[in-house]
Design a protein around this motif. Structure first.
Motif, PDB file in Angstrom:
ATOM      1  N   TYR A 171      -5.148  -5.328  10.994  1.00  0.00           N
ATOM      2  CA  TYR A 171      -5.150  -3.884  10.699  1.00  0.00           C
ATOM      3  C   TYR A 171      -3.867  -3.176  11.148  1.00  0.00           C
ATOM      4  CZ  TYR A 171     -10.191  -4.772  10.532  1.00  0.00           C
ATOM      5  OH  TYR A 171     -11.439  -5.265  10.238  1.00  0.00           O
ATOM      6  N   GLY A 172      -3.763  -1.880  10.744  1.00  0.00           N
ATOM      7  CA  GLY A 172      -2.804  -0.988  11.373  1.00  0.00           C
ATOM      8  C   GLY A 172      -3.402  -0.569  12.701  1.00  0.00           C
TER       9      GLY A 172
ATOM     10  N   ASP B 160     -13.077  -0.541   1.908  1.00  0.00           N
ATOM     11  CA  ASP B 160     -13.869  -0.105   3.062  1.00  0.00           C
ATOM     12  C   ASP B 160     -14.896   0.889   2.567  1.00  0.00           C
ATOM     13  OD1 ASP B 160     -12.459  -1.519   5.021  1.00  0.00           O
ATOM     14  OD2 ASP B 160     -10.999   0.074   5.287  1.00  0.00           O
TER      15      ASP B 160
ATOM     16  N   LEU C 133      -9.263   3.927   0.685  1.00  0.00           N
ATOM     17  CA  LEU C 133      -9.214   2.525   0.265  1.00  0.00           C
ATOM     18  C   LEU C 133     -10.652   2.071   0.026  1.00  0.00           C
ATOM     19  CD1 LEU C 133      -6.646   1.087   2.892  1.00  0.00           C
ATOM     20  CD2 LEU C 133      -6.214   2.443   0.822  1.00  0.00           C
TER      21      LEU C 133
ATOM     22  N   GLU D 181       1.758  -2.037  12.066  1.00  0.00           N
ATOM     23  CA  GLU D 181       0.957  -2.727  11.064  1.00  0.00           C
ATOM     24  C   GLU D 181       0.753  -4.184  11.473  1.00  0.00           C
ATOM     25  OE1 GLU D 181      -0.759  -1.618   8.649  1.00  0.00           O
ATOM     26  OE2 GLU D 181      -1.128  -3.323   7.340  1.00  0.00           O
ATOM     27  N   LYS D 182      -0.480  -4.594  11.560  1.00  0.00           N
ATOM     28  CA  LYS D 182      -0.887  -5.971  11.840  1.00  0.00           C
ATOM     29  C   LYS D 182      -0.089  -6.637  12.979  1.00  0.00           C
ATOM     30  CE  LYS D 182      -2.931  -6.561   7.312  1.00  0.00           C
ATOM     31  NZ  LYS D 182      -2.547  -5.527   6.409  1.00  0.00           N
TER      32      LYS D 182
ATOM     33  N   ARG E 207     -18.896   0.863   8.744  1.00  0.00           N
ATOM     34  CA  ARG E 207     -17.920   0.488   7.720  1.00  0.00           C
ATOM     35  C   ARG E 207     -18.131  -0.965   7.307  1.00  0.00           C
ATOM     36  NH1 ARG E 207     -12.639  -2.435   7.563  1.00  0.00           N
ATOM     37  NH2 ARG E 207     -13.350  -3.301   9.520  1.00  0.00           N
TER      38      ARG E 207
ATOM     39  N   LEU F 197       0.823  -1.217   0.000  1.00  0.00           N
ATOM     40  CA  LEU F 197       0.000   0.000   0.000  1.00  0.00           C
ATOM     41  C   LEU F 197       0.861   1.273   0.000  1.00  0.00           C
ATOM     42  CD1 LEU F 197      -2.792   1.319   0.226  1.00  0.00           C
ATOM     43  CD2 LEU F 197      -2.653   0.997   2.704  1.00  0.00           C
TER      44      LEU F 197
ATOM     45  N   THR G  51       1.379   2.390   6.710  1.00  0.00           N
ATOM     46  CA  THR G  51       1.372   2.565   8.174  1.00  0.00           C
ATOM     47  C   THR G  51       2.749   3.002   8.687  1.00  0.00           C
ATOM     48  OG1 THR G  51      -0.333   0.904   8.352  1.00  0.00           O
ATOM     49  CG2 THR G  51       0.907   1.333  10.344  1.00  0.00           C
TER      50      THR G  51
ATOM     51  N   TYR H 279      -7.602   8.255   5.128  1.00  0.00           N
ATOM     52  CA  TYR H 279      -6.434   8.975   5.634  1.00  0.00           C
ATOM     53  C   TYR H 279      -6.420  10.395   5.073  1.00  0.00           C
ATOM     54  CZ  TYR H 279      -4.596   4.069   5.702  1.00  0.00           C
ATOM     55  OH  TYR H 279      -4.409   2.717   5.866  1.00  0.00           O
TER      56      TYR H 279
ATOM     57  N   VAL I 190      -6.833   1.243  12.099  1.00  0.00           N
ATOM     58  CA  VAL I 190      -6.955   2.195  10.998  1.00  0.00           C
ATOM     59  C   VAL I 190      -7.912   1.636   9.951  1.00  0.00           C
ATOM     60  CG1 VAL I 190      -5.691   3.440   9.201  1.00  0.00           C
ATOM     61  CG2 VAL I 190      -4.565   2.929  11.391  1.00  0.00           C
ATOM     62  N   VAL I 191      -8.903   2.453   9.607  1.00  0.00           N
ATOM     63  CA  VAL I 191      -9.839   2.118   8.540  1.00  0.00           C
ATOM     64  C   VAL I 191      -9.302   2.792   7.274  1.00  0.00           C
ATOM     65  CG1 VAL I 191     -12.215   2.597   7.807  1.00  0.00           C
ATOM     66  CG2 VAL I 191     -11.748   1.883  10.134  1.00  0.00           C
ATOM     67  N   GLY I 192      -9.770   2.409   6.114  1.00  0.00           N
ATOM     68  CA  GLY I 192      -9.179   2.937   4.870  1.00  0.00           C
ATOM     69  C   GLY I 192      -9.479   4.383   4.540  1.00  0.00           C
TER      70      GLY I 192
ATOM     71  N   GLN J 226       4.838  -0.565   3.598  1.00  0.00           N
ATOM     72  CA  GLN J 226       3.575  -0.292   4.292  1.00  0.00           C
ATOM     73  C   GLN J 226       3.340   1.206   4.453  1.00  0.00           C
ATOM     74  OE1 GLN J 226       1.345  -2.428   4.936  1.00  0.00           O
ATOM     75  NE2 GLN J 226       2.420  -4.386   4.790  1.00  0.00           N
TER      76      GLN J 226
END
Ligand code: G1P
Length: 288
Positions: free
Chosen positions: A172-173, A134, A131, A192-193, A254, A110, A233, A209, A205-207, A231
């Motif tokens: 997720y982040g 989402d 993103l 991240e994850k 979401r 990403l 993130t 930003y 974090v949802v998509g 990443q």
């Protein structure tokens, strides 16, 4: 501080979580209610005042480009049949903003996808990243809710957040909270994850930003992170200095349209929000 007018939509991914549906159809073109997933994301941006839509694509996504172009053949055919309402329906996509396309030629993550669009963003400019997997059903567009925090914090970068059960954080982040304000947080770090046991919080974090172009300094280093991918993130820590990095748990629902369950959930919820089919759908669901 200027308002945010550009959004990057990273849509070069293969959609391997949703095979075989996405074997020849880009996952962004799967239909929720009566339009493809990507259109819902672009409508959200457009409603928030974003004018330039920048798609980071791969070469097998022509149908996405076609969807946002005008189709004179279709318009003429509808004109002949006097289906005037439907002409508006197929013209509206092209009126949502201006569209630019850049190719991501290798799936390097990403962060790399966002970096591919760097030429479209000026020095010290703030921009959105959306993103489209989402999709969000909300009264006020989710990205607009982030913009309000951007203004409140005198130009801070802002992430869309959702709190999830702790066992789900590794998808997720995840943010580390620096300080809690009335309806938003300042962020001191992100992972991240992470594994459940190592997550700094359950705020993910949802998509959505809003970022400052400073992130490109880090992304240019092409450092690989989780999953051996570049990443986004990891680059966000660059933004924690003044004016700072913030996150908001936006109001809205979401849906993760990259997964079977999220996609069905999205269709049911968007259907229940649609005047034409709402009551039939409710009746059908009651009978299940
Ligand atoms: C990406 C981001 C992740 C974020 C998620 C939101 O992950 O890397 O930080 O939480 O989107 O949907 P992906 O879903 O591409 O694995």
């Amino acid at each position: 501080m200027s308002s945010i007018k550009k959004a990057i939509f990273p849509i070069a991914g293969l959609g391997t979580r949703f095979l075989p549906a996405t074997k020849s159809i880009p996952k962004e073109m799967l239909i929720v209610l009566d339009r493809p997933v990507i259109e819902w994301a672009v409508i959200e941006a457009s409603k928030a005042g974003i004018e330039e839509m920048i798609f980071v694509i791969s070469s097998n996504k022509n149908s996405v480009i076609e969807h946002f172009d005008r189709s004179e053949i279709l318009e003429n055919a509808l004109k002949k049949k006097k289906k005037i309402d439907q002409i508006g329906l197929v013209q509206s996509q092209n009126q949502l903003g201006s569209f630019s396309f850049v190719i991501q030629d290798e799936p390097k993550g990403l962060g790399h996808a966002v970096w591919c669009a760097r030429k479209f963003i000026g020095t010290n400019e703030n921009f959105a990243v959306i993103l489209p997997d989402d999709i969000i059903l909300s009264k006020i567009p989710a990205i607009k809710q982030l913009m309000r925090v951007h203004l409140k914090t005198n130009g801070g970068s802002v992430l869309g957040l959702e709190s999830v059960p702790k066992k789900e954080v590794s998808k997720y982040g995840v943010i580390k909270i620096k300080k809690r304000y009335e309806n938003y947080f300042s962020i001191s770090n992100l992972v991240e994850k992470p594994m459940y046991s190592q997550a700094p919080s359950n705020l993910t974090v949802v998509g959505r930003y809003l970022l400052n172009s400073k992130v490109f300094n880090y992304l240019s280093l092409q450092k690989k992170g989780y999953g051996n991918e570049i990443q986004l993130t990891d680059s966000l820590v660059q933004l924690t200095d003044k004016p700072g990095l913030y996150g908001i748990e936006f109001n809205g629902k979401r849906f993760d349209c990259g997964s079977k369950f999220g996609f069905i959930e999205a269709n049911i919820n968007f259907g229940l929000n649609d005047g034409d089919i709402k009551s039939n759908l409710k009746g059908m669901l009651r009978k299940l």
